[in-house]
Design a protein around this motif. Structure first.
Motif, PDB file in Angstrom:
ATOM      1  N   PHE A 197      48.736  50.478  62.595  1.00 18.62           N
ATOM      2  CA  PHE A 197      50.026  50.463  63.281  1.00 18.62           C
ATOM      3  C   PHE A 197      49.932  51.143  64.646  1.00 18.62           C
ATOM      4  O   PHE A 197      50.496  50.663  65.634  1.00 18.62           O
ATOM      5  N   LYS A 201      50.657  49.263  68.235  1.00 15.47           N
ATOM      6  CA  LYS A 201      51.629  49.769  69.199  1.00 15.47           C
ATOM      7  C   LYS A 201      50.971  50.039  70.548  1.00 15.47           C
ATOM      8  O   LYS A 201      51.521  49.676  71.600  1.00 15.47           O
ATOM      9  N   GLU A 210      59.756  42.646  62.413  1.00 17.56           N
ATOM     10  CA  GLU A 210      59.442  43.925  61.771  1.00 17.56           C
ATOM     11  C   GLU A 210      60.591  44.379  60.879  1.00 17.56           C
ATOM     12  O   GLU A 210      60.373  44.812  59.737  1.00 17.56           O
ATOM     13  N   ARG A 265      60.078  50.602  64.706  1.00 17.23           N
ATOM     14  CA  ARG A 265      58.762  51.132  64.326  1.00 17.23           C
ATOM     15  C   ARG A 265      58.876  52.488  63.661  1.00 17.23           C
ATOM     16  O   ARG A 265      58.170  52.777  62.678  1.00 17.23           O
ATOM     17  N   SER A 319      52.564  41.943  65.147  1.00 19.96           N
ATOM     18  CA  SER A 319      52.691  42.536  66.477  1.00 19.96           C
ATOM     19  C   SER A 319      51.455  42.251  67.324  1.00 19.96           C
ATOM     20  O   SER A 319      51.549  41.875  68.496  1.00 19.96           O
TER      21      SER A 319
END
Length: 203
Positions: free
Chosen positions: A35, A39, A76, A143, A184
């Motif tokens: 993750f 990001k 998400e 997130r 993502s």
């Protein structure tokens, strides 16, 4: 339920096209790192873009970068809600042996842009004009909720709540979370393609 089926069908439409990669995703620390990496790549890709660049569309049928970011955040939230719903159901660890797709295969499949899939209506962009700061704020909110869920849920819980997908494949809450980060990364690659498109504004 209909939304669940549509979203899973959309995300898993390329599952047959999985390509092996030298990746290993199998514990919570690695999941969190995945993750973080997703990001970081997204932020690096959109950092410093002007409004004109953020809203540029290569052609009438393509999405802008702003639309990609909105789609990432929407997806998400919906996938995370699916994880929460799955965790609320009784654990069924006896089904763990039915899961045939590894974490590495999920990562590989989600990033493979050789297959294309049309997003269901509820996940499609709703505007043609976006502000980078505003979209980042929405994405950051989504997130943070997702990371709180990961940090607050024991890994065994993520592994022991299992469901069957529209593709007739078993998956668990852990893999659902992998879909979020992989999705993502997939659209970050799309953003890079947009930036290389003919006519992309210089500033």
């Amino acid at each position: 339920m209909r939304n669940l089926i549509l979203v899973l069908a959309f995300l898993l439409s390329g599952s047959i096209a999985v390509k092996g990669k030298n990746l290993y995703v199998n514990d919570k620390d690695t999941l969190l790192h995945y993750f973080d990496d997703a990001k970081a790549q997204l932020l690096a890709s959109i950092d410093g873009l002007s409004d004109e660049q953020f809203n540029f569309k290569p052609d009438a049928n393509s999405w802008s970068i702003g639309q990609c970011v909105e789609h990432i955040a929407k997806t998400e939230g919906m996938l995370r809600d699916m994880v929460i719903d799955l965790l609320a159901k009784p654990a069924n660890p006896e089904k763990r042996g039915e899961i045939k797709t590894s974490g590495a295969q999920v990562v590989s499949m989600m990033q493979d842009r050789s297959f294309k899939a049309e997003a269901p209506e509820m996940l499609r962009p709703q505007s043609n004009t976006y502000n980078l700061k505003n979209e980042l704020a929405v994405l950051e909110k989504e997130r943070n909720i997702t990371l709180d869920l990961i940090n607050d849920t024991p890994e065994e819980e993520l592994r022991n709540h299992i469901t069957i997908t529209p593709a007739k494949e078993y998956t668990d809450a852990y893999r659902f979370l992998l879909y979020i980060a992989g999705h993502s990364l997939r659209h970050t690659a799309q953003i890079e393609e947009i930036k290389k498109a003919s006519g992309f504004p210089k500033q």
